[in-house]
Write an enzyme that holds these catalytic residues in place. Structure first.
Site, PDB file in Angstrom:
ATOM      1  N   HIS A 181       0.954  -1.258   0.041  1.00 41.47           N
ATOM      2  CA  HIS A 181      -0.079   0.035   0.079  1.00 41.47           C
ATOM      3  C   HIS A 181       0.866   1.241  -0.114  1.00 41.47           C
ATOM      4  O   HIS A 181       0.383   2.430   0.516  1.00 41.47           O
ATOM      5  CB  HIS A 181      -0.802   0.014   1.155  1.00 41.47           C
ATOM      6  CG  HIS A 181      -1.555  -1.399   1.407  1.00 41.47           C
ATOM      7  ND1 HIS A 181      -2.574  -1.605   0.796  1.00 41.47           N
ATOM      8  CD2 HIS A 181      -1.268  -2.216   2.227  1.00 41.47           C
ATOM      9  CE1 HIS A 181      -3.036  -2.807   1.234  1.00 41.47           C
ATOM     10  NE2 HIS A 181      -2.306  -3.079   1.845  1.00 41.47           N
ATOM     11  N   SER A 234      14.431  20.808 -17.794  1.00 39.73           N
ATOM     12  CA  SER A 234      13.292  21.510 -18.042  1.00 39.73           C
ATOM     13  C   SER A 234      13.993  22.712 -18.759  1.00 39.73           C
ATOM     14  O   SER A 234      14.990  23.421 -18.633  1.00 39.73           O
ATOM     15  CB  SER A 234      12.791  21.706 -16.799  1.00 39.73           C
ATOM     16  OG  SER A 234      11.935  22.961 -16.714  1.00 39.73           O
ATOM     17  N   GLU A 252       9.222   7.344 -17.580  1.00 36.11           N
ATOM     18  CA  GLU A 252       7.915   7.986 -17.887  1.00 36.11           C
ATOM     19  C   GLU A 252       7.142   7.579 -19.015  1.00 36.11           C
ATOM     20  O   GLU A 252       6.150   7.208 -19.389  1.00 36.11           O
ATOM     21  CB  GLU A 252       8.021   9.485 -17.651  1.00 36.11           C
ATOM     22  CG  GLU A 252       8.154  10.044 -16.104  1.00 36.11           C
ATOM     23  CD  GLU A 252       8.342  11.515 -16.028  1.00 36.11           C
ATOM     24  OE1 GLU A 252       7.851  12.101 -16.836  1.00 36.11           O
ATOM     25  OE2 GLU A 252       9.298  11.968 -15.024  1.00 36.11           O
TER      26      GLU A 252
END
Ligand code: ARG
Length: 464
Positions: free
Chosen positions: A163, A284, A297
């Site tokens: 979890h 970035s 990703e």
């Protein structure tokens, strides 16, 4: 009138009185995506021609002409000089037409006893088989890279989660081996799929077989197929083998996506368990401090398209009446994209695994938070005679006291611990250490460093 017919109609020209519109031509053509089947198409045609010749259906001269023409076509394609024509609809007609230009009547005789229906089914099977073999090699490379990583970290302790909450201490090596297991099953699945892919459709012709005295076993042997497809209608129409390949691919990507997700989380500065080599990350354009895990990703994202292709192909096949229908032309783009995506992803992940830097201190610090050894304390009490449920309760109370005091179980005094059970003695502190905890899980499949080392050896032996 005949002179005005588009070239596309030449393959069946006599039956038609008007050409198809430009739009219909573009709509029905597949050459711009199926031209990549060319090497398999040529391989299949040569095997077919060899058989026709051996059976006395084609003369030696025709067979020699076909071989010569195909060699020429192969080199034209390799050199990027082959002219692919939309007018000729697909890879099969483009190659046959060029062959006829090069060698004359022998080119026109090649299609004896064959149809594009069994031809395309054969090409796709050859294509899928080659993709499976590539993927097999890459799954091995990836597992070897993960084994190397696991080997460096058989004793590196990190928190194991359920979890997403700290559950019990594990080793990073053990965590890597979990992925090795997944990719081993993926490799098995691909091998199993290969058995059903590796059957020869040729001989089925359009749907019912052919009147020529063909030798299907000979063609199967030449092309390295294990067997022939045993029903002509099934041979030309079903694409279940491609669907199976896409299902096995979807599972590979699903496993990759789980690993990708963990890499992203672990690389977050808030977690800081690992770093990924710069060559797999980007910055970035606005935030100079950023280093983003783009590769994991993207892999996570690309899982969506591969899973989607599986559903696409299932839906393509659903409800198709026997035998071949043009619907099946739509199998190619999802199939190619699936193989391309899986192959690129596996290649990059195998490389990236070697570029992962593990930060043991951060992992250890995280394992020390969250009472990861609480289960060990409960097991300790059970071994001293307390029923497990009572032990669970006693430890839960101890953890609660720790939460109130802001300390770890291992930081409590013996007296303080004995307030929760008088069975607790000095030897409890070994049990409460991270090292003691992992070392105690010492059975096949457990996280003990000793077990992780033997698991690595077992998989390595299997891969070598
Ligand atoms: N381009 C077709 C395909 O990919 C080849 C088979 C066409 N057969 C036919 N009868 N139209 O399925």
């Amino acid at each position: 009138m005949t002179a005005q017919l588009s070239k596309k109609n030449e393959a069946w020209s006599a039956r038609f009185s008007e050409p198809v519109s430009e739009l219909v031509k573009r709509y029905t053509a597949s050459v711009f995506f199926d031209k990549r089947l060319a090497p398999f198409d040529i391989e299949g045609s040569l095997a077919h021609a060899d058989m026709l010749n051996a059976q006395g259906i084609l003369t030696e001269q025709d067979y020699a002409d076909i071989q010569r023409g195909m060699a020429q076509i192969q080199s034209e394609i390799a050199a990027g000089q082959f002219e692919w024509l939309l007018d000729l609809e697909d890879v099969h007609l483009n190659i046959e037409k060029r062959l006829t230009e090069l060698v004359g009547d022998a080119g026109k005789r090649l299609h004896t006893g064959r149809s594009r229906n069994d031809q395309v089914a054969t090409d796709i099977r050859l294509y899928v088989r080659s993709a499976i073999d590539n993927i097999g090699v890459l799954l091995r490379d990836l597992r070897l890279a993960l084994l190397n990583l696991a080997e460096q970290h058989t004793d590196t302790i990190m928190p194991g989660f359920t979890h997403m909450q700290v559950a019990q201490p594990i080793t990073f090596g053990h965590h890597m081996l979990a992925y090795v297991e997944m990719f081993s099953r993926d490799a098995e699945r691909m091998q199993d799929c290969r058995k059903r892919v590796n059957r020869l459709p040729l001989g089925a012709a359009a749907l019912a077989g052919t009147t020529f005295p063909i030798d299907r076993e000979r063609v199967a042997r030449t092309l390295g197929f294990d067997d022939v497809c045993h029903n002509s209608l099934d041979a030309v129409s079903d694409r279940d083998f491609a669907i199976e390949f896409c299902a096995a691919s979807a599972l590979i990507m699903t496993h990759i996506s789980r690993m990708a997700e963990e890499l992203v989380i672990w690389m977050s500065p808030r977690v800081g368990f690992i770093d990924i080599a710069d060559r797999f990350c980007t910055g970035s354009s606005i935030m100079p401090q950023k280093k983003n895990p783009d590769v994991p990703e993207l892999a996570r994202g690309k899982t969506g398209r591969v899973n989607g292709h599986l559903i696409g192909l299932l839906t393509l096949m659903k409800g198709q009446p026997l035998a071949y229908n043009k619907d099946n032309q739509e199998d190619k783009e999802p199939l190619f994209d699936t193989a391309d995506t899986v192959i690129d992803t596996l290649r990059i992940f195998a490389d990236m695994a070697g570029g992962i830097t593990v930060k043991p201190e951060a992992m250890r610090a995280a394992a020390l938070q969250g009472y990861a050894t609480a289960t060990d304390l409960a097991d300790y009490l059970v071994k001293k005679g307390l029923p497990f449920r009572d032990a669970h309760e006693a430890v839960a109370r101890a953890v609660r006291a720790c939460v109130d005091q802001g300390c770890d179980l291992s930081e409590m005094s013996l007296d303080a611990l004995r307030a929760f059970s008088i069975l607790i003695e000095q030897d409890v502190f070994h049990v409460l250490t991270l090292e003691g905890s992992v070392a105690a899980r010492d059975h096949v499949g457990g996280t003990a460093p000793r077990q992780v080392r033997s698991a690595i050896a077992r998989v390595r032996a299997m891969l070598e």
